[in-house]
Design a protein around this motif. Structure first.
Motif, mmCIF file in Angstrom:
data_model
loop_
_atom_site.group_PDB
_atom_site.id
_atom_site.type_symbol
_atom_site.label_atom_id
_atom_site.label_comp_id
_atom_site.label_asym_id
_atom_site.label_seq_id
_atom_site.Cartn_x
_atom_site.Cartn_y
_atom_site.Cartn_z
ATOM 1 N N LEU A 72 -20.487 -30.449 7.403
ATOM 2 C CA LEU A 72 -21.751 -29.754 7.234
ATOM 3 C C LEU A 72 -21.437 -28.338 7.211
ATOM 4 C CD1 LEU A 72 -23.503 -31.670 10.220
ATOM 5 C CD2 LEU A 72 -23.997 -31.715 7.846
ATOM 6 N N TYR A 73 -20.596 -27.683 7.632
ATOM 7 C CA TYR A 73 -20.604 -26.137 7.740
ATOM 8 C C TYR A 73 -20.165 -25.765 6.550
ATOM 9 C CZ TYR A 73 -18.340 -21.589 8.331
ATOM 10 O OH TYR A 73 -18.061 -20.181 8.193
ATOM 11 N N HIS A 74 -18.992 -26.288 5.906
ATOM 12 C CA HIS A 74 -18.627 -25.885 4.553
ATOM 13 C C HIS A 74 -19.490 -26.274 3.425
ATOM 14 C CE1 HIS A 74 -14.703 -24.204 5.896
ATOM 15 N NE2 HIS A 74 -14.430 -25.230 6.836
ATOM 16 N N THR A 75 -20.070 -27.444 3.488
ATOM 17 C CA THR A 75 -21.173 -27.622 2.391
ATOM 18 C C THR A 75 -22.274 -26.718 2.558
ATOM 19 O OG1 THR A 75 -20.550 -29.990 2.691
ATOM 20 C CG2 THR A 75 -22.488 -29.499 1.576
ATOM 21 N N ALA A 76 -22.748 -26.268 3.549
ATOM 22 C CA ALA A 76 -23.869 -25.407 3.663
ATOM 23 C C ALA A 76 -23.075 -23.987 3.037
ATOM 24 C CB ALA A 76 -24.212 -24.971 5.044
ATOM 25 N N ARG A 77 -22.114 -23.720 3.072
ATOM 26 C CA ARG A 77 -21.388 -22.432 2.913
ATOM 27 C C ARG A 77 -21.449 -22.394 1.259
ATOM 28 N NH1 ARG A 77 -16.346 -20.675 1.867
ATOM 29 N NH2 ARG A 77 -15.509 -22.826 2.399
ATOM 30 N N LEU A 78 -20.814 -23.445 1.022
ATOM 31 C CA LEU A 78 -20.531 -23.636 -0.704
ATOM 32 C C LEU A 78 -21.849 -23.561 -1.276
ATOM 33 C CD1 LEU A 78 -17.659 -26.330 -0.594
ATOM 34 C CD2 LEU A 78 -17.558 -23.879 -1.310
ATOM 35 N N LYS A 90 -24.757 -21.913 -0.373
ATOM 36 C CA LYS A 90 -25.095 -20.829 -0.260
ATOM 37 C C LYS A 90 -24.381 -19.816 -1.441
ATOM 38 C CE LYS A 90 -25.870 -16.923 2.973
ATOM 39 N NZ LYS A 90 -25.553 -16.354 4.245
ATOM 40 N N ARG A 91 -22.897 -20.099 -1.383
ATOM 41 C CA ARG A 91 -22.205 -19.396 -2.480
ATOM 42 C C ARG A 91 -22.665 -19.796 -3.750
ATOM 43 N NH1 ARG A 91 -16.276 -20.891 -2.963
ATOM 44 N NH2 ARG A 91 -16.626 -21.920 -4.767
ATOM 45 N N GLN A 92 -22.764 -20.952 -4.283
ATOM 46 C CA GLN A 92 -23.169 -21.311 -5.379
ATOM 47 C C GLN A 92 -24.626 -21.218 -5.728
ATOM 48 O OE1 GLN A 92 -21.117 -24.984 -6.224
ATOM 49 N NE2 GLN A 92 -19.692 -24.475 -5.159
ATOM 50 N N GLY A 93 -25.599 -20.934 -4.877
ATOM 51 C CA GLY A 93 -26.917 -20.866 -5.020
ATOM 52 C C GLY A 93 -27.382 -22.125 -5.067
ATOM 53 N N ASP A 121 -15.998 -29.033 -2.547
ATOM 54 C CA ASP A 121 -16.521 -28.110 -3.882
ATOM 55 C C ASP A 121 -16.553 -28.982 -5.002
ATOM 56 O OD1 ASP A 121 -14.623 -25.137 -5.004
ATOM 57 O OD2 ASP A 121 -16.972 -25.541 -4.722
ATOM 58 N N THR A 122 -15.532 -30.060 -5.061
ATOM 59 C CA THR A 122 -15.866 -30.981 -6.220
ATOM 60 C C THR A 122 -16.808 -31.687 -6.084
ATOM 61 O OG1 THR A 122 -13.253 -30.997 -6.171
ATOM 62 C CG2 THR A 122 -14.225 -32.717 -7.388
ATOM 63 N N ALA A 123 -17.106 -32.125 -4.987
ATOM 64 C CA ALA A 123 -18.358 -33.172 -4.808
ATOM 65 C C ALA A 123 -19.654 -32.195 -5.349
ATOM 66 C CB ALA A 123 -18.359 -33.633 -3.295
ATOM 67 N N LEU A 124 -19.584 -31.159 -4.875
ATOM 68 C CA LEU A 124 -20.938 -30.454 -5.105
ATOM 69 C C LEU A 124 -20.912 -30.264 -6.732
ATOM 70 C CD1 LEU A 124 -21.145 -27.550 -2.247
ATOM 71 C CD2 LEU A 124 -22.643 -29.718 -2.696
ATOM 72 N N ALA A 125 -20.048 -29.895 -7.150
ATOM 73 C CA ALA A 125 -19.980 -29.715 -8.855
ATOM 74 C C ALA A 125 -20.493 -31.233 -9.405
ATOM 75 C CB ALA A 125 -18.634 -29.173 -9.097
ATOM 76 N N ALA A 126 -19.953 -32.119 -8.994
ATOM 77 C CA ALA A 126 -20.307 -33.260 -9.575
ATOM 78 C C ALA A 126 -21.828 -33.572 -9.041
ATOM 79 C CB ALA A 126 -19.410 -34.577 -8.641
ATOM 80 N N LEU A 183 -17.096 -11.177 -12.604
ATOM 81 C CA LEU A 183 -16.129 -11.651 -11.274
ATOM 82 C C LEU A 183 -17.013 -12.384 -10.366
ATOM 83 C CD1 LEU A 183 -13.599 -11.588 -9.624
ATOM 84 C CD2 LEU A 183 -14.174 -9.267 -8.747
ATOM 85 N N VAL A 184 -18.115 -11.843 -9.848
ATOM 86 C CA VAL A 184 -19.218 -12.383 -9.056
ATOM 87 C C VAL A 184 -19.502 -13.733 -9.442
ATOM 88 C CG1 VAL A 184 -21.569 -12.176 -7.862
ATOM 89 C CG2 VAL A 184 -19.834 -10.187 -7.929
ATOM 90 N N ARG A 185 -20.009 -13.979 -10.758
ATOM 91 C CA ARG A 185 -20.391 -14.992 -11.364
ATOM 92 C C ARG A 185 -19.474 -16.001 -11.283
ATOM 93 N NH1 ARG A 185 -23.384 -12.325 -15.391
ATOM 94 N NH2 ARG A 185 -21.428 -12.396 -16.609
ATOM 95 N N ARG A 186 -18.194 -15.677 -11.491
ATOM 96 C CA ARG A 186 -17.090 -16.816 -11.806
ATOM 97 C C ARG A 186 -16.718 -17.109 -10.158
ATOM 98 N NH1 ARG A 186 -14.939 -20.511 -11.062
ATOM 99 N NH2 ARG A 186 -13.138 -21.334 -12.040
ATOM 100 N N ILE A 187 -16.629 -16.353 -9.306
ATOM 101 C CA ILE A 187 -16.073 -16.837 -7.994
ATOM 102 C C ILE A 187 -17.358 -17.649 -7.286
ATOM 103 C CG2 ILE A 187 -14.190 -15.324 -7.586
ATOM 104 C CD1 ILE A 187 -15.906 -13.616 -6.018
ATOM 105 N N LYS A 188 -18.657 -17.483 -7.687
ATOM 106 C CA LYS A 188 -19.632 -18.215 -7.171
ATOM 107 C C LYS A 188 -19.624 -19.501 -7.647
ATOM 108 C CE LYS A 188 -23.327 -15.078 -5.900
ATOM 109 N NZ LYS A 188 -24.967 -14.600 -6.168
ATOM 110 N N ARG A 189 -19.008 -19.906 -8.727
ATOM 111 C CA ARG A 189 -19.165 -21.229 -9.144
ATOM 112 C C ARG A 189 -17.749 -21.942 -8.531
ATOM 113 N NH1 ARG A 189 -18.444 -19.262 -14.759
ATOM 114 N NH2 ARG A 189 -16.556 -20.928 -14.681
#
Lengths: 482, 135
Positions: A325-331, A333-336, A367-372, B42-48
């Motif tokens: 849960l924690y890491h999915t939320a964090r990822l 957020k990072r990926q918007g 990370d892979t699951a979110l991308a998929a 850089l920001v765009r890449r590491i966010k992905r």
């Protein structure tokens, strides 16, 4: 002597007389005593009640007492364990302490000799309770509430409150650097630098200049003086990651720095002082390396003033969901991305996987699951990497019985044949499981004997027993019943 | 095809940037390296999703750039970082250590040390041999 509050003591010994004697000892001191005559019975009691101390015999009819010490210590009350060894059994005594026991008593000891470790353990617990103040640790990224993790966090708090050298051990991906940073962040040196020395990444010819720095002209290319990492860690923390990879000549030089708290840059004429706090980490068995001469013993002794052994993810019962849960939320957020939910099947597959790469592997898989999943709001098994799904699927098939009547083709009517490699693996797993069941029955659950007969190492045997869900104590009981 | 393992951030048209790229190219096949030239890139890449990225080599050409990098601390957490610093001032070094780099070096370096560290970090039987550092 401090009067201790009434305590609960569990005695696990198949010797009725020993149980009676220890019960009397405990009751005479105003405490409660419970007896169990087998490991299974003892574990049942321990899981149902909170005990402060456990007297634990080594050789029990259904297994070896030493093997359940981690299980007992991981219980919520985390009782102190006093091992009951045979008379003159020095190896047993050493093994007991190495396994985390508080102390040991010999069967032939007098009552007063047996009372000493009990009183000591109870005094220790009483003082710990009296002085235990909840400490609000800064635990960024350290997620989980399982007993094994809590035990490590207690040690983290101890490390942060002092300047002793700390050694963090654990398999890859268990969070050694996270713990090192948390020690620094919660210590009096938090405002100083946290300097990382990646001993595995530094080529041998760079280690010395990286650690000690150099003066101008010290060698070709040294056109100006440069400070090294030891100097940069002054008033802060020096974190030696993968310390087992430090070259032998550097181990010697670094030992001197630890002893003197000073060093000389390459080409330098004077010693420079550096007041740093040392935290080291390794996924190797440094003690074994030191015994084999592959790591300096004197440096090893210095490093291990306080040791924190991080558990693998599969032993952190209940933490997997919290981490996911924690890491999915964090990822997200990072990926918007909008927050994602988990389907029950997704969680089932996460729970069924072994996580040899531990938390780091979990994060990569998420990370892979979110991308998929892209814009999907829920994560399903198809979002998981194929290798993980295949392993989980294979594991679930191996647990099911396979029909043996393949000769006349009846079992394959209406079914497509699997590739021969798959069939081979299934059959091999069945044979392996049967062998291990027979082995544990034959050796009455005794792990040491089972290792000798089978030629398997202890860790490998434990791994296979876990894979096939074979309980040594249960197998021993079945042997007795036959 | 080799997976991209290295993220290389060097500014555009910068002499030290060219030197760094040359040093990296000598030890790693081009296909394993992703290059970004701007902070936004850089920001765009590491966010992905990182998709196999293991190491980030980041050149900070000035203290302001290093300051901007501080906001990426959490996002860089899962990557091993090598930092190229603009100077050896203790304040610059203190800022650099907040990003927990695995190796730091000076912008005036010939970056043979960076190449040697990268080769060890990303050790693979498929990778070509590195030139030894010039010490």
């Amino acid at each position: 002597m401090v009067k201790t509050a009434m305590a609960r003591v569990l005695i696990i010994d198949d010797d009725g007389l020993m149980c009676k004697m220890l019960s009397g000892l405990v009751l005479n001191r105003g405490h409660e005593a419970t007896c169990a005559f087998s490991l299974e019975e003892g574990l049942e009691h321990a899981e149902q009640q909170n005990f402060d101390v456990v007297f634990l015999d080594v050789w029990l009819p259904d297994g070896n007492g030493l093997e359940v010490i981690p299980h007992l210590r991981a219980l919520p009350s985390s009782p102190e364990i006093i091992i009951i060894t045979g008379s003159g059994d020095a190896d047993g005594a050493e093994l007991a302490i190495n396994h985390g026991a508080w102390d040991y008593v010999e069967k032939t000891s007098s009552i007063s000799q047996m009372a000493l470790p009990l009183v000591g353990a109870l005094n220790y617990r009483q003082e710990k309770r009296a002085h235990k103040q909840p400490v609000a640790l800064k635990l960024e990224g350290l997620v989980g509430s399982s007993p094994p993790l809590q035990a490590c966090l207690d040690l983290l708090a101890q490390a942060a409150a002092s300047d002793v050298n700390a050694l963090i051990t654990g398999s890859t991906g268990t969070g050694k650097e996270l713990f090192a940073r948390a020690i620094h962040r919660n210590s009096a040196r938090a405002l100083g630098n946290f300097v990382v020395v990646d001993c595995a990444a530094l080529p041998e010819n760079l280690v010395e200049s990286a650690l000690f720095g150099y003066e101008k002209g010290a060698f070709t290319g040294a056109d100006k003086a440069t400070s090294g990492l030891i100097a940069q860690a002054h008033d802060g923390t020096l974190f030696l990651d993968e310390v087992g990879e430090l070259p032998e000549n550097m181990q010697r030089a670094f030992l001197r720095v630890l002893q003197e708290r000073s060093f000389r840059p390459i080409g330098g004429k004077r010693e420079i002082k550096s007041d740093f706090r040392l935290v080291a980490a390794t996924n190797r068995n440094l003690e074994k390396m030191a015994q084999q001469g592959r790591f300096r013993q004197d440096l090893f002794f210095r490093l291990r003033s306080l040791v924190i052994s991080l558990p693998p993810l599969k032993e952190r019962n209940g933490d997997l969901l919290e981490l996911a849960l924690y890491h999915t939320a964090r990822l997200c957020k990072r990926q918007g991305l909008a927050p994602k939910g988990f389907s029950p099947e997704f969680l089932r597959d996460l729970s069924a996987y072994d996580w040899p790469g531990n938390v780091r592997e979990l994060v990569n898989v998420l990370d892979t699951a979110l991308a998929a999943a892209q814009r999907d709001s829920t994560l399903f098994p198809p979002h998981l990497p194929p290798f993980l799904r295949a392993k989980v699927a294979r594991g679930s098939i191996l647990m099911k019985p396979v029909n043996g009547n393949g000769g006349n083709g009846e079992d394959f009517q209406g079914r497509r044949l699997s590739p021969i490699n798959e069939v081979r693996k299934i059959v091999l797993a069945q044979v392996e499981k049967r062998y291990l069941q027979d082995l544990m029955q034959q050796e009455k659950g005794n792990i040491q004997a089972a290792c000798q007969v089978s030629g398997l190492s202890r860790p490998r045997l434990y791994s296979l027993l876990k894979q096939y869900e074979i309980c040594p104590s249960l197998a021993a009981k079945q042997a007795i019943d036959l | 095809m080799l997976q991209r393992k290295l993220l290389l951030y060097t500014p555009q048209a910068h002499k030290a940037g060219y030197r760094l790229e040359e040093a990296v190219a000598a030890v790693l096949p081009e296909e394993t390296t992703e290059v970004v030239r701007t902070m936004e890139g850089l920001v765009r890449r590491i966010k992905r999703p990182h998709n196999g990225l293991e190491v980030a080599v980041i050149m900070a050409t000035g203290r302001k750039k290093l300051q901007e990098l501080q906001s990426l601390e959490q996002m860089l957490e899962s990557l091993r970082t090598i930092l190229i610093l603009p100077d050896a001032d203790p304040r610059t070094i203190a800022q650099a250590h907040r990003l927990r780099p695995r190796y730091i070096t000076d912008i005036r370096s010939d970056f043979q040390d960076v190449a040697a560290v990268l080769k060890k970090m990303l050790a693979s039987p498929d990778l070509p041999l590195a030139k030894p550092p010039s010490f």
